[in-house]
Design a protein around this motif. Structure first.
Motif, short mmCIF file in Angstrom:
data_model
loop_
_atom_site.label_atom_id
_atom_site.label_comp_id
_atom_site.label_asym_id
_atom_site.label_seq_id
_atom_site.Cartn_x
_atom_site.Cartn_y
_atom_site.Cartn_z
N PRO A 185 0.82 -1.22 0.00
CA PRO A 185 0.00 0.00 0.00
C PRO A 185 0.85 1.26 0.00
CG PRO A 185 -0.02 -1.03 2.16
CD PRO A 185 0.66 -1.99 1.25
N LEU A 186 0.31 2.32 -0.54
CA LEU A 186 1.02 3.59 -0.59
C LEU A 186 1.21 4.15 0.81
CD1 LEU A 186 -0.77 5.23 -3.65
CD2 LEU A 186 1.40 4.01 -3.63
N TYR A 187 2.38 4.72 1.03
CA TYR A 187 2.69 5.29 2.34
C TYR A 187 2.08 6.68 2.45
CZ TYR A 187 5.25 7.45 6.16
OH TYR A 187 5.58 8.12 7.31
N ARG A 188 1.43 6.91 3.53
CA ARG A 188 0.85 8.21 3.80
C ARG A 188 1.36 8.70 5.16
NH1 ARG A 188 -5.56 7.87 2.00
NH2 ARG A 188 -5.18 7.37 -0.21
N ARG A 189 1.89 9.90 5.15
CA ARG A 189 2.43 10.47 6.38
C ARG A 189 1.30 10.70 7.37
NH1 ARG A 189 3.03 15.39 8.69
NH2 ARG A 189 4.91 15.72 9.95
N GLN A 190 1.50 10.22 8.58
CA GLN A 190 0.49 10.34 9.60
C GLN A 190 0.48 11.75 10.18
OE1 GLN A 190 -1.68 7.93 10.23
NE2 GLN A 190 -0.65 6.68 8.69
N PRO A 191 -0.68 12.24 10.58
CA PRO A 191 -0.73 13.59 11.15
C PRO A 191 -0.03 13.65 12.50
CG PRO A 191 -2.84 12.48 11.40
CD PRO A 191 -1.99 11.60 10.53
#
Length: 201
Positions: A138-144
């Motif tokens: 899955p694509l990496y998404r920076r966490q808030p």
């Protein structure tokens, strides 16, 4: 899938409007309903008198039943939503069936609605369509939020000592001296090296 189908087939063979377990409980309550006499106050309200727990002391047991409110002073009908013996005695005096005064959640209709979902069968793994496309992560998404500056401790790793921000390297692995090759100290604190240095003119 098979269990849901078996439940549906079993419910279709029920002899009354409720399930076998509920029918058994109603018959059990009906056995001690004959000990009471129903005195009708209105179309939906009755006064039940007869032998009960207080009968041993010479006092006649008396309860008040409200069919429109589905309530009895013994609280059995209020809590279980199943007509107790007092309610069944009142229903028998009118020629009514206790099955019609059971909560709708015990009825055959609700039971069939709970198991009406059909799970469709599927083919075996050997019949599945094969795909040559590789599965990508899955694509990496920076966490808030602000990134943490300290690493995550591994299971079983000892925490930091009180008042110490960073543990020395010797806490995890024992150092080896480069002069005498003994463990527990380095060559800067080696007594053998210090002795040689002191004897040297």
């Amino acid at each position: 899938m098979v269990r849901l189908n078996n439940r549906r087939n079993a419910a279709a063979k029920w002899r009354c409007n409720v399930g076998p377990r509920i029918e058994k409980l109603l018959k059990k309550n009906a056995t001690w309903s004959h000990d009471y006499k129903a005195l009708q106050s209105s179309e939906q309200r009755f006064d039940l008198q007869g032998r009960g727990v207080a009968c041993e002391s010479g006092v006649i047991s008396q309860h008040f039943v409200q069919l429109d409110m589905k309530s009895c002073t013994c609280r059995r009908w209020d809590l279980s939503a199943l007509p107790c013996g007092h309610v069944i005695a009142a229903l028998y005096s009118k020629g009514w069936s206790p099955d019609d005064f059971v909560s709708e959640w015990y009825t055959k209709k609700k039971y069939l609605e709970a198991y009406e979902v059909v799970i469709n069968p599927i083919a075996g793994v050997a019949e599945w369509e094969k795909k040559d496309r590789s599965i990508a992560p899955p694509l990496y998404r920076r966490q808030p939020g602000r990134p943490k500056s300290k690493r995550t401790k591994e299971p079983g790793e000892e925490p930091l000592l009180a008042g110490v921000e960073r543990l020395p390297k010797s806490y995890y692995s024992q150092i080896t001296c480069g002069t005498c090759h003994q463990k527990g100290h380095n060559k800067r604190t080696c007594q053998r090296r210090n002795q040689v240095t002191t004897l040297t003119p």
